[in-house]
Motif scaffolding. Structure first.
Motif, PDB file in Angstrom:
ATOM      1  N   ALA A 375       1.006  -1.256   0.064  1.00 36.61           N
ATOM      2  CA  ALA A 375      -0.034   0.019   0.009  1.00 36.61           C
ATOM      3  C   ALA A 375       0.825   1.233   0.048  1.00 36.61           C
ATOM      4  N   ARG A 376       0.998   1.838  -1.124  1.00 39.03           N
ATOM      5  CA  ARG A 376       1.856   2.888  -1.207  1.00 39.03           C
ATOM      6  C   ARG A 376       1.121   3.995  -2.231  1.00 39.03           C
ATOM      7  N   ILE A 377       1.409   5.156  -2.114  1.00 38.69           N
ATOM      8  CA  ILE A 377       0.892   6.324  -2.728  1.00 38.69           C
ATOM      9  C   ILE A 377       1.500   6.471  -4.417  1.00 38.69           C
ATOM     10  N   THR A 378       0.596   6.427  -5.071  1.00 40.61           N
ATOM     11  CA  THR A 378       1.076   6.715  -6.635  1.00 40.61           C
ATOM     12  C   THR A 378       0.702   8.098  -6.951  1.00 40.61           C
ATOM     13  N   SER A 379       0.813   8.209  -8.276  1.00 36.93           N
ATOM     14  CA  SER A 379       0.709   9.613  -8.769  1.00 36.93           C
ATOM     15  C   SER A 379      -0.966   9.385  -9.294  1.00 36.93           C
ATOM     16  N   ARG A 380      -1.217   7.982  -9.676  1.00 38.47           N
ATOM     17  CA  ARG A 380      -2.668   8.066 -10.195  1.00 38.47           C
ATOM     18  C   ARG A 380      -3.827   8.069  -9.435  1.00 38.47           C
ATOM     19  N   THR A 381      -4.605   8.756  -9.260  1.00 36.95           N
ATOM     20  CA  THR A 381      -6.058   8.594  -8.425  1.00 36.95           C
ATOM     21  C   THR A 381      -6.700   7.421  -8.308  1.00 36.95           C
ATOM     22  N   ASP A 382      -6.876   6.942  -9.737  1.00 32.48           N
ATOM     23  CA  ASP A 382      -7.637   5.648  -9.948  1.00 32.48           C
ATOM     24  C   ASP A 382      -6.905   4.551  -9.215  1.00 32.48           C
ATOM     25  N   VAL A 383      -5.541   4.328  -9.325  1.00 35.90           N
ATOM     26  CA  VAL A 383      -4.772   3.214  -8.636  1.00 35.90           C
ATOM     27  C   VAL A 383      -4.876   3.597  -7.090  1.00 35.90           C
ATOM     28  N   ASN A 384      -4.631   4.576  -6.812  1.00 39.78           N
ATOM     29  CA  ASN A 384      -4.742   4.910  -5.204  1.00 39.78           C
ATOM     30  C   ASN A 384      -6.062   4.696  -4.443  1.00 39.78           C
ATOM     31  N   GLU A 385      -7.286   4.746  -5.343  1.00 41.74           N
ATOM     32  CA  GLU A 385      -8.594   4.596  -4.718  1.00 41.74           C
ATOM     33  C   GLU A 385      -8.719   3.041  -4.629  1.00 41.74           C
ATOM     34  N   GLU A 386      -8.055   2.085  -5.419  1.00 40.68           N
ATOM     35  CA  GLU A 386      -7.933   0.688  -5.388  1.00 40.68           C
ATOM     36  C   GLU A 386      -7.241   0.259  -4.258  1.00 40.68           C
ATOM     37  N   VAL A 387      -5.739   0.633  -4.362  1.00 42.10           N
ATOM     38  CA  VAL A 387      -4.973  -0.103  -3.433  1.00 42.10           C
ATOM     39  C   VAL A 387      -4.767   0.576  -1.990  1.00 42.10           C
ATOM     40  N   LEU A 388      -5.438   1.768  -1.894  1.00 40.18           N
ATOM     41  CA  LEU A 388      -5.233   2.307  -0.287  1.00 40.18           C
ATOM     42  C   LEU A 388      -6.530   2.252   0.227  1.00 40.18           C
ATOM     43  N   ALA A 389      -7.601   1.546  -0.200  1.00 38.84           N
ATOM     44  CA  ALA A 389      -8.919   1.359   0.255  1.00 38.84           C
ATOM     45  C   ALA A 389      -8.760   0.853   1.691  1.00 38.84           C
ATOM     46  N   SER A 390      -7.856   0.021   1.891  1.00 33.58           N
ATOM     47  CA  SER A 390      -7.826  -0.503   3.403  1.00 33.58           C
ATOM     48  C   SER A 390      -6.796   0.052   4.244  1.00 33.58           C
ATOM     49  N   ASP A 391      -6.361   1.314   3.926  1.00 39.16           N
ATOM     50  CA  ASP A 391      -5.303   2.064   4.688  1.00 39.16           C
ATOM     51  C   ASP A 391      -5.967   3.574   4.601  1.00 39.16           C
ATOM     52  N   PRO A 392      -6.845   3.960   5.726  1.00 37.73           N
ATOM     53  CA  PRO A 392      -7.470   5.203   5.609  1.00 37.73           C
ATOM     54  C   PRO A 392      -6.520   6.349   5.501  1.00 37.73           C
ATOM     55  N   MET A 393      -5.422   6.292   6.295  1.00 39.18           N
ATOM     56  CA  MET A 393      -4.504   7.395   6.505  1.00 39.18           C
ATOM     57  C   MET A 393      -3.874   7.971   4.841  1.00 39.18           C
ATOM     58  N   LEU A 394      -3.361   6.721   4.233  1.00 37.16           N
ATOM     59  CA  LEU A 394      -2.696   6.868   2.935  1.00 37.16           C
ATOM     60  C   LEU A 394      -3.783   7.294   1.951  1.00 37.16           C
ATOM     61  N   GLY A 395      -5.092   6.779   2.203  1.00 38.05           N
ATOM     62  CA  GLY A 395      -6.197   7.208   1.400  1.00 38.05           C
ATOM     63  C   GLY A 395      -6.403   8.606   1.559  1.00 38.05           C
ATOM     64  N   PHE A 396      -6.308   9.152   2.645  1.00 37.06           N
ATOM     65  CA  PHE A 396      -6.452  10.627   2.960  1.00 37.06           C
ATOM     66  C   PHE A 396      -5.530  11.266   2.490  1.00 37.06           C
ATOM     67  N   VAL A 397      -4.175  11.064   2.347  1.00 37.37           N
ATOM     68  CA  VAL A 397      -3.328  11.600   1.766  1.00 37.37           C
ATOM     69  C   VAL A 397      -3.604  11.615   0.129  1.00 37.37           C
ATOM     70  N   SER A 398      -3.770  10.699  -0.176  1.00 39.08           N
ATOM     71  CA  SER A 398      -4.137  10.585  -1.830  1.00 39.08           C
ATOM     72  C   SER A 398      -5.276  11.563  -2.226  1.00 39.08           C
ATOM     73  N   GLU A 399      -6.378  11.606  -1.379  1.00 38.99           N
ATOM     74  CA  GLU A 399      -7.592  12.101  -1.602  1.00 38.99           C
ATOM     75  C   GLU A 399      -7.742  13.685  -1.265  1.00 38.99           C
ATOM     76  N   LYS A 400      -7.133  13.901  -0.134  1.00 38.98           N
ATOM     77  CA  LYS A 400      -7.118  15.235   0.244  1.00 38.98           C
ATOM     78  C   LYS A 400      -5.852  15.989   0.178  1.00 38.98           C
ATOM     79  N   VAL A 401      -4.691  15.427   0.217  1.00 39.38           N
ATOM     80  CA  VAL A 401      -3.389  16.113   0.388  1.00 39.38           C
ATOM     81  C   VAL A 401      -3.041  16.494  -1.158  1.00 39.38           C
ATOM     82  N   LEU A 402      -2.941  15.379  -1.757  1.00 45.50           N
ATOM     83  CA  LEU A 402      -2.184  15.401  -3.358  1.00 45.50           C
ATOM     84  C   LEU A 402      -2.915  16.488  -4.278  1.00 45.50           C
ATOM     85  N   PRO A 403      -4.003  16.984  -4.146  1.00 48.11           N
ATOM     86  CA  PRO A 403      -4.512  17.709  -5.070  1.00 48.11           C
ATOM     87  C   PRO A 403      -4.324  19.151  -4.442  1.00 48.11           C
ATOM     88  N   ILE A 404      -3.867  19.383  -3.122  1.00 49.78           N
ATOM     89  CA  ILE A 404      -3.286  20.726  -2.711  1.00 49.78           C
ATOM     90  C   ILE A 404      -1.893  20.935  -2.432  1.00 49.78           C
TER      91      ILE A 404
END
Length: 457
Positions: A375-404
């Motif tokens: 479970a690592r953060i990639t540059s692609r949103t579609d991949v992150n949504e799938e592989v980070l689904a089980s890790d709320p913190m990394l999902g938080f970074v992908s969804e909330k942090v990367l866009p800003i």
């Protein structure tokens, strides 16, 4: 230009290194392409090397064969210090040689671009680069990792983000909410004051000083700076003793002269490591760090400072701008990120085919395969949504942090500018005034960037 001279010096110092030939026709009438990265099986970045050899190359060659093309891809591994790798790549490109697809640290992009060693993708690959499907899956802020002067030079790989981690147990003791999200710097300071009143030994840990190295810039000074609406480099000038820099130093002063932070941690050689352990031991209330802290420091089983109750005890929040709307691009919240990119060699005799390889490397399928189940953060949103689904913190970074998020300027002098900024925060921690620290910083900056004409105030 300073960056070009710097890379030229690196190349001259490495003339004994042999440059690699770019891909050309192979014996069976096919075409050979080459990939290089600072990765080697059994050594540095082994996972990247293994993925390249065992998954990427066979899949790409098969895909090309299905289109009636014979393509051979060779991987040129390296397992050296980053600066050695940088020197080798600079020499290759200066000699109009080198691999067709090249891994670069994102912070080198501007330097290589100014030296003329790499060119924008639309010049090397043509209009196909702008039509790539992957752009829609990479947030514009993340795309900027491979952007210089408004032009796209490379495709971003994995990235990260900075947040505020906090101890929910200590927050409960201080009467603070379990779901904490400060909306301004003042709210961070207010939380620190409440934690101090509750007897927490170190309410706030915001990296400062030179002992912390680049962690001071990336986890502290630069996120605070973009939270004022300013950046360390913008419009062709470096930010000097501006009001924004003074505001950042003023925040540090409020933390480290009022008992909200521990000045000693910022001055000790192993201060950052010690701060990790103190957070895990329940002695630090709020700590600004990257998602590395969650993945590798307080990870319950294999972390550097494991916290068995991490998932329940550790909270995370966005870094607020100085006040709502005051951040870069008018943002309420900000962050800083790092990461690598892949670029095309402008000297490749098969640039369009090399682009097909590069874009294939960054497809959703290839990106997911490169994770090897982690479970690592990639540059692609579609991949992150799938592989980070089980890790709320990394999902938080992908969804909330990367866009800003924001990135450091990819210029040769940046590391020295960073040290000057670190020294300014060290001045504050040691008791100097904001004005003294800011003035000293600007004097050093003038000597680094070619004088006052290259500084914005």
């Amino acid at each position: 230009m300073r960056p070009a001279r710097t890379l030229a010096a690196l190349a001259a110092a490495a003339l004994s290194l042999s440059a690699c030939g770019s891909g050309g026709p192979s014996g069976d009438g096919g075409t050979t392409l080459t990939i290089t990265a600072n990765a080697i099986s059994g050594g540095k970045n082994a996972a990247t090397a293994d993925w390249t050899k065992n998954w990427l190359i066979p899949r790409f060659e098969e895909a090309q064969k299905a289109q009636g093309k014979i393509v051979h891809v060779l991987f040129q591994p390296n397992g050296v210090d980053d600066e050695q790798y940088k020197t080798k790549i600079a020499l290759d490109l200066k000699s109009h040689a080198g691999a067709d697809v090249i891994d670069l640290d994102g912070i080198w992009v501007g330097e290589f671009a100014q030296a003329g060693y790499i060119k924008p993708l639309d010049q090397t690959a043509g209009p196909e680069a702008g039509q790539w499907e992957g752009w829609s899956q990479i947030p514009p802020a993340v795309q900027s990792l491979g952007v210089f002067d408004g032009k796209k030079y490379g495709l971003p790989q994995g990235t990260d983000g900075r947040v505020l981690f906090y101890n929910k147990t200590l927050f409960a003791k201080a009467g603070l909410p379990a779901s904490w999200q400060p909306k301004s710097w003042q709210e961070i300071l207010d939380a620190g004051a409440a934690l101090k009143k509750a007897g927490v030994p170190v309410p706030l840990q915001i990296n400062a000083g030179t002992a912390m190295g680049e962690a001071t810039a990336m986890q502290g000074a630069l996120p605070l700076l973009v939270g004022t609406g300013s950046e360390i480099f913008s419009g062709g000038k470096w930010t000097g003793a501006s009001q924004a820099v003074k505001d950042v130093l003023g925040f540090y002063r409020q933390v480290y002269t009022t008992g909200l932070g521990d000045p000693r941690l910022q001055q000790e050689a192993k201060g950052r490591d010690k701060s990790f352990q103190e957070f895990a031991d329940g002695k630090i209330g709020v700590l600004a760090e990257g998602d590395y802290f969650w993945r590798s420091v307080v990870e319950p089983k294999a972390g550097v400072a494991p916290m068995p109750d991490r998932d329940k005890a550790v909270g995370y929040a966005l870094i607020p701008s100085r006040r709502p709307g005051a951040g870069v691009r008018g943002q309420d919240f900000v962050s800083m990120s790092g990461g690598a990119v892949r670029v095309l060699n402008p000297n490749s005799p098969n640039a369009k085919l090399a682009w097909q390889l590069l874009s294939f490397m960054h497809s959703a399928e290839a990106t997911k395969a490169g994770l090897a189940g982690e479970a690592r953060i990639t540059s692609r949103t579609d991949v992150n949504e799938e592989v980070l689904a089980s890790d709320p913190m990394l999902g938080f970074v992908s969804e909330k942090v990367l866009p800003i998020t924001s990135y450091r300027p990819g210029l040769a002098v940046y590391p020295q500018v960073s040290v000057a900024l670190q020294e300014a925060t060290a001045d504050i921690v040691s008791g100097k005034s904001v004005e003294e620290a800011a003035a000293s910083y600007e004097r050093k900056l003038e000597g680094l960037v070619g004088g006052a004409a290259n500084i914005a105030r």
